[in-house]
Structure formats: structure tokens, C-alpha cells
Design a protein around this motif. Sequence first.
Motif, PDB file in Angstrom:
ATOM      1  N   ASP A  71       0.852  -1.191   0.000  1.00  0.00           N
ATOM      2  CA  ASP A  71       0.000   0.000   0.000  1.00  0.00           C
ATOM      3  C   ASP A  71       0.883   1.235   0.000  1.00  0.00           C
ATOM      4  O   ASP A  71       0.999   1.941   1.002  1.00  0.00           O
ATOM      5  CB  ASP A  71      -0.912  -0.048   1.242  1.00  0.00           C
ATOM      6  CG  ASP A  71      -1.799   1.177   1.357  1.00  0.00           C
ATOM      7  OD1 ASP A  71      -1.987   1.872   0.340  1.00  0.00           O
ATOM      8  OD2 ASP A  71      -2.280   1.442   2.473  1.00  0.00           O
ATOM      9  N   LEU A  72       1.521   1.495  -1.125  1.00  0.00           N
ATOM     10  CA  LEU A  72       2.505   2.580  -1.168  1.00  0.00           C
ATOM     11  C   LEU A  72       1.851   3.957  -1.094  1.00  0.00           C
ATOM     12  O   LEU A  72       2.518   4.941  -0.826  1.00  0.00           O
ATOM     13  CB  LEU A  72       3.366   2.450  -2.431  1.00  0.00           C
ATOM     14  CG  LEU A  72       4.128   1.121  -2.559  1.00  0.00           C
ATOM     15  CD1 LEU A  72       5.062   1.139  -3.761  1.00  0.00           C
ATOM     16  CD2 LEU A  72       4.924   0.809  -1.289  1.00  0.00           C
ATOM     17  N   ALA A 111      -0.497   3.997   7.658  1.00  0.00           N
ATOM     18  CA  ALA A 111       0.573   4.944   7.358  1.00  0.00           C
ATOM     19  C   ALA A 111       1.521   4.314   6.346  1.00  0.00           C
ATOM     20  O   ALA A 111       1.514   3.096   6.157  1.00  0.00           O
ATOM     21  CB  ALA A 111       1.333   5.281   8.632  1.00  0.00           C
ATOM     22  N   LEU A 112       2.353   5.135   5.695  1.00  0.00           N
ATOM     23  CA  LEU A 112       3.325   4.582   4.762  1.00  0.00           C
ATOM     24  C   LEU A 112       4.280   3.679   5.541  1.00  0.00           C
ATOM     25  O   LEU A 112       4.825   4.061   6.569  1.00  0.00           O
ATOM     26  CB  LEU A 112       4.100   5.702   4.065  1.00  0.00           C
ATOM     27  CG  LEU A 112       5.130   5.198   3.028  1.00  0.00           C
ATOM     28  CD1 LEU A 112       4.467   4.401   1.913  1.00  0.00           C
ATOM     29  CD2 LEU A 112       5.930   6.345   2.457  1.00  0.00           C
ATOM     30  N   GLY A 113       4.457   2.473   5.049  1.00  0.00           N
ATOM     31  CA  GLY A 113       5.311   1.520   5.752  1.00  0.00           C
ATOM     32  C   GLY A 113       4.599   0.813   6.880  1.00  0.00           C
ATOM     33  O   GLY A 113       5.180  -0.003   7.582  1.00  0.00           O
ATOM     34  N   TYR A 135      -4.787   3.251  13.086  1.00  0.00           N
ATOM     35  CA  TYR A 135      -5.440   4.047  12.060  1.00  0.00           C
ATOM     36  C   TYR A 135      -4.924   5.480  12.092  1.00  0.00           C
ATOM     37  O   TYR A 135      -5.586   6.389  12.558  1.00  0.00           O
ATOM     38  CB  TYR A 135      -6.955   3.989  12.207  1.00  0.00           C
ATOM     39  CG  TYR A 135      -7.501   2.695  11.696  1.00  0.00           C
ATOM     40  CD1 TYR A 135      -7.914   2.580  10.372  1.00  0.00           C
ATOM     41  CD2 TYR A 135      -7.559   1.583  12.507  1.00  0.00           C
ATOM     42  CE1 TYR A 135      -8.389   1.376   9.894  1.00  0.00           C
ATOM     43  CE2 TYR A 135      -8.035   0.383  12.035  1.00  0.00           C
ATOM     44  CZ  TYR A 135      -8.448   0.286  10.731  1.00  0.00           C
ATOM     45  OH  TYR A 135      -8.914  -0.905  10.261  1.00  0.00           O
ATOM     46  N   THR A 136      -3.699   5.615  11.584  1.00  0.00           N
ATOM     47  CA  THR A 136      -3.042   6.925  11.639  1.00  0.00           C
ATOM     48  C   THR A 136      -3.779   7.967  10.805  1.00  0.00           C
ATOM     49  O   THR A 136      -3.512   9.144  10.915  1.00  0.00           O
ATOM     50  CB  THR A 136      -1.609   6.791  11.105  1.00  0.00           C
ATOM     51  OG1 THR A 136      -1.641   5.905  10.002  1.00  0.00           O
ATOM     52  CG2 THR A 136      -0.695   6.231  12.179  1.00  0.00           C
ATOM     53  N   LYS A 137      -4.668   7.491   9.941  1.00  0.00           N
ATOM     54  CA  LYS A 137      -5.321   8.448   9.046  1.00  0.00           C
ATOM     55  C   LYS A 137      -6.676   8.918   9.561  1.00  0.00           C
ATOM     56  O   LYS A 137      -7.479   9.452   8.812  1.00  0.00           O
ATOM     57  CB  LYS A 137      -5.465   7.842   7.651  1.00  0.00           C
ATOM     58  CG  LYS A 137      -4.111   7.482   7.075  1.00  0.00           C
ATOM     59  CD  LYS A 137      -4.155   7.249   5.606  1.00  0.00           C
ATOM     60  CE  LYS A 137      -4.173   8.570   4.851  1.00  0.00           C
ATOM     61  NZ  LYS A 137      -4.367   8.354   3.420  1.00  0.00           N
TER      62      LYS A 137
END
Lengths: 341, 317
Positions: free
Chosen positions: A272-273, A279-281, B10-12
Motif C-alpha cells: 500500500d505505497l 501509514a506509509l510503511g 489508524y493513523t489516518k
Amino acid sequence: MKRLTTVVIGMGRMGKMRYEKLKRHGGFQITGVCDEKPENLQGYPEPGYVDWEECLARCDPEVVFVCTVNAAIPAVVCRALSLGKHVFSEKPPGRDLADAEAMRREGERHPECVLKFGFNHRYHNCVIEAKALIQSGLIGDVVCARGVYGKAGSPTFAEEWRNDIRLSGGGILLDQGIHMLDLLRYFLGEFDRIMGRSVDTLVWKQLPTEDSAFAILKTQDGKLASLHSNALQWRHKFDLDIICTQGYIALNGLITSTNSYGEEKMTYYKKDLNARSGALGKPLEHTMCFDQDQSWEHEHQEFYEAVVSGTPIRNGTAQDAVRVMELVERIYGNTGRGPAL
Amino acid sequence: MLRAYDYTEYTKGRSEIQDAKRFNEELWLAKTAVDRVLQLDTDGPARCPGCGSSHIVPFFVKWGAAYLMCDDCASVFTEVGDAALEAYRQDEALTRFRSSPEYQGEATQKRMQSWQETLDWIRFRCFRHLGRHEDLTAVTGGDRYTGFTELMRASPLCRSYRPIWEQEPDGTADIAVSLDLIQQSNCPERELMEIGRCLAPGGLLFLSARLGTGFDVLVLREHAPIYPYGYVSLLSQRGLEAVLARTGFEILDLTTPGHMDVGYVHSRRALIPAQDLFVRNLIFNSDPIVLGEFQRFLQKSGMSSYAHIVAKKVADK
Ligand SMILES: NC(=O)c1ccc[n+]([C@@H]2O[C@H](COP(=O)([O-])OP(=O)(O)OC[C@H]3O[C@@H](n4cnc5c(N)ncnc54)[C@H](O)[C@@H]3O)[C@@H](O)[C@H]2O)c1
Ligand SMILES: [Zn+2]
């Protein structure tokens, strides 16, 4: 349910365990048990034999389960096949490749007989789920894998028959690492190259066998796998990472009778880039936990169906046995710790 | 049966799946509808919608509606008759609000990622249990969001995707989807019978439901984010198992992937009852890492208030 007359040869730890599971299955009618140590036959209502040839002759069963030490496996398997019996044999398929090939040849001479080897790890829930996830295509194609299978050893480890090369054929790689090799084949396909290997006795210096085997393997289409099989983990451990073009799977822990490999889990996530799922990574991660080991039941059921209905063996075929023993021999090479090439 | 948990931090800010203003507006419309419905006779049968037990105790009152708890299986529910529930469902202002392009458009925008994940879940489990995940005949018990319906229709998973009342003949669907529906019913058994009727023997049911035994519900009670009559039957895991068994399903996977329990309780922490000393200490004094671990524990142990179930239609005897 059709009941198959069955004998169990080799009533040590595995033989006793399979005996119980076969009874519970219902489709196997045990008519004899055999072990060269008479004390291992005590407490069983069925006729007991210390000589496996006598056991086969007297009981004349439809099915033979072979759970002896590795050295005895090929002779029992080949004789049983030659008598027209269906055979389920423990892994490893003998002490070396020649043993495995001899059993395959005997099996081919008796196509009416079912021959299956006990690579039961393929039926662990985490492996079943991982295989389904990969086959579903949802995380792309497998690219590479890393397998670690390690044991603690024990106070009597050095005295076990497993470390007596004449009886076992090799050390931890042949005894336990073979399961991981089988799984790597199962997930990645046929390996035709060994890119690197080291088979050593690092800590258990008194052993003639290895306590550590590293190997890097490559398939013809370029998939890579690394293996570390060892008896110096000091705690039981089973870890398999599988990296795919669109995601990742980790198998950690394995339910066993001793519960010493840790909770059996499969964790997976999708690439999921763009950080849509997390989050990224740190993408959304799923973990499945399993609290049951039905691997033996599934394994026996596949064998039973093959005998009764003629369905082909899917896991633990004679071909699987030969192929995995080829790898084992090539990893040992001429180290002198296992079968010589 | 499989045990599992899902985990991500769920950082977003995924809890904001709805704009606060719109959410409050919806809540107000719902409350108005409930006020109207409460004038009607709301009494349903005082039996647990999960296990069927008549050992029922009061739990809390919300918006004038009494929520009860089953003493045997711990399912939570509010009594409401068919006519009253139908009146709530048909409430004109609420229906109009929810079917408006703005409401639906916002849902599509904010929920698409989680719908994709739901679709992935369905596809993976179809492959695992049916050996295929393409070109299936699928039915739905009803989708609240048109965006989700469109996603399903466009997916290679579905050859067709129809509401159960359009699927003909009976016993022909490969899979059925019932997402967040049975909690809105005063008789989950009836809903599941209807769905089961469409499914072919061996067909799969994908069910998601709010659970009454979740952490946020048990701690916050009337302050939990549940309200009449959007939440009528909040079954426990045991209640769900009982009702699925009664309606001819065998559970294959039961997971509780809810990730919002701790967040809900944290954001309403002033409302945690004073005597809940442990929970107050946990929620007031723990750092985000500990709270994350606790949510993970709830998910893994079947104590989150959201369940995902895959169940197989057992062949009719
Ligand atoms: N599938 C798995 O995961 C798994 C796990 C453990 C062991 N195994 C395999 O099972 C086999 C047995 O291992 P175990 O742990 O039960 O060992 P074990 O020492 O407990 O049992 C072996 C038994 O075979 C008997 N035996 C040896 N030679 C015999 C002969 N010629 N005739 C009759 N009996 C004979 C021994 O007396 C002993 O009781 C081995 O091949 C081992 O690799 C498989
Ligand atoms: Zn109940």
C-alpha cells in the motif's frame, strides 16, 4: 463408513499418537501394533509384535502405518507395498535420497497401492490459510521466502537416535528442517539451485550430526528462499515469511502437543505505497490466530479418501519425498554430517 | 472455527468516516423519528433475539427506549414491534436524508477504502471456503450505501448482485452479504431465514454485526454510539452462534475486527461511570501505545463490539 484393517509399526511417540488419532477417525480398524521394544506395546488390546515382518504376515492388513526410526522405514515400506498394502509412512522418507527413490520405485511397481509420507505441516491451519491466500491471487505472486525452524535441544539430545547417523541419516536438517524445506517447495515451487549453504556443528560439539544448517535456494524462475534449521535456538521456534509482489505473509508459531512453538498465527498485509489503509510503511495488517492443530486428522483423512475413493494424494506424494530428499542431500553435500552426495 | 484479529494503527483518522455536522443532523432526525414511533405500541416479545431465553434484565434507557440484556447469553436489545419498527424505517425525513446524493456521495468518498477491505475479505474467504472468488451469484440483505452496491456489482467477484427479494428461484445464490443489518432487526432469526432461503446448500453468508458484548457498549451503556431503532438487536457472540445454528448455518470464521471501542470510550471518558475504577484508570492514564494494545486484545479475544462472520448454509435435511 468403510473400515480399513490397519497395523501401526513403530509404537514410539509418533506411533502412539497416530494410533489414537486413527481410532478416533473411525475408518481404520487397528488389528495389530508392532515395536521392537515390547514395553512400547503394553496396554494395547490389539495383538502386539516385536517383529514387523511377522506383524505384516499374521495381520495381513489393508493399511500399514510406518512410524519407526528413519533407518527402518524403507524396508518396511517396500515390503508392505510388495504385499499390496496401502502405506502411510512418517517423514523423513528414509535416511537418504537412495531410500526415498527405492520407496518411490516400489510404489510405482504397485500402482494399486496408496503411498503417502507424513509431511503434516502442510495441514497446519496457518499453512492452509497462507496457501489459499496466495492461490487467490489477492497478494500477487510469490517472490521469495525466509524459513526458520529451530529447536531447544534437551538434556539427552546427544543420546537420541536422531543424532545417531546410522539410525537417522542426518541431524536437525533431516529431522525437522525437512518440514520447512517441504513448505518452501509447497509455496515457491521446485528449487533447482542451491546458491549457498553451510551445515555445521556450532554448539553441540559432541554430536556427529549438525546442529545448524543454512541454505539459500533458487527456483528455475528465480524465486529465492532461505532456510535456517537448527537445534541451538534454545527455545522452539517456527517462522516463515513469504514476500509477494502485492503483499506479504508471515507465519509465526505452530500449535503442537507441547505448545512450545508459540501461538500459531498468520499475519498478512497488502502492499500500500499510497498509504490508503494505514501509514506509509505500516499498512493495515490482518492476523489470524489458530487454537487447534487438526493437521494429523486432515492428513489421515486425505490418506483414507485416497484408499477408499481412489482420489489422488495431494500432499506427501512419493515425488514430494524424492524431491525434498534431493534438496536435503544437496544441502548436506560432502560435509559428512548427513548422507554423502 | 477460526479466531482472528485485524490490526492497524489508524493513523489516518478513520474514525471520522462521517462529517460531524452531518452525523449530528442524522442523529437528530433519528431521534425525532424515534419520538414519533414511541407513541406507537413498541412492545415486541420479551425474549432474547439471540438465544431465545426469557431471562431478561433491564440494562439502560436511551431516547425513552428501554434496552434489555439477556441473562443467559448477554445479548442486548430493545423491544419494538413490527409496525413500530416499520414506521421508523419508513420515516420520511430520515429516509430522504439518507438517500440524498450529498449523504451517499460523502459515504462513497470516506468509506471506499473500508469497503475495498470488506470486498477483499469476502474474496479471500470465498476462495478459501469455496475454492473460487469470481463470477459468483451474490445476494444482499440490503445495502445502506449505493457506493458499496456499485463496488460489488463492478467486482469480478459477482456475476450478479441482487437484493434477496429479487433473487429467484430459492436456493441458487453462491454467497449472501448481510452487512450491519441484523442489528437493525427485532428478529434476526427471520432475517437470516430469508437470506438462507436464497442460498444454495453450501453457499456462504458474509455477516457483519454490532455486538452487545463489546467494550464500548458495556462501559458506556446509553452513552455508547448506539441508538433506537438503528440498533435494535445487539447480539452477543453466543447469541449470534445460537441464532445462526437455528437458521441452518454453520459458522466457519468468527472474528471481531472492530477497532473503535477504545476510541469511543476515550472520546466519551467523562461519561464512564464513577464506580468503574479499572476502566477509568485504563482510559484516563494510559498512553496511546497501551490503548492500542488494549484494542488489539479486545479484537483478538472476541470482545470488540463488531463481528465478522463467515457461515455456511447447511444442506436442508
Ligand atoms: N510428522 C512429524 O512432524 C514427526 C514428528 C516427530 C517424529 N516424526 C517421525 O516419526 C518417526 C518416529 O519418531 P518418534 O519421535 O516417534 O521416535 P520414537 O523413538 O519415539 O519412536 C520410534 C519407535 O520405533 C521403534 N522401532 C525402531 N525400529 C524398529 C523396527 N525395526 N521395528 C519395529 N519398531 C521399531 C522404536 O522402538 C521406537 O519405539 C521418525 O521417522 C520421525 O522422523 C515425525
Ligand atoms: Zn440470550
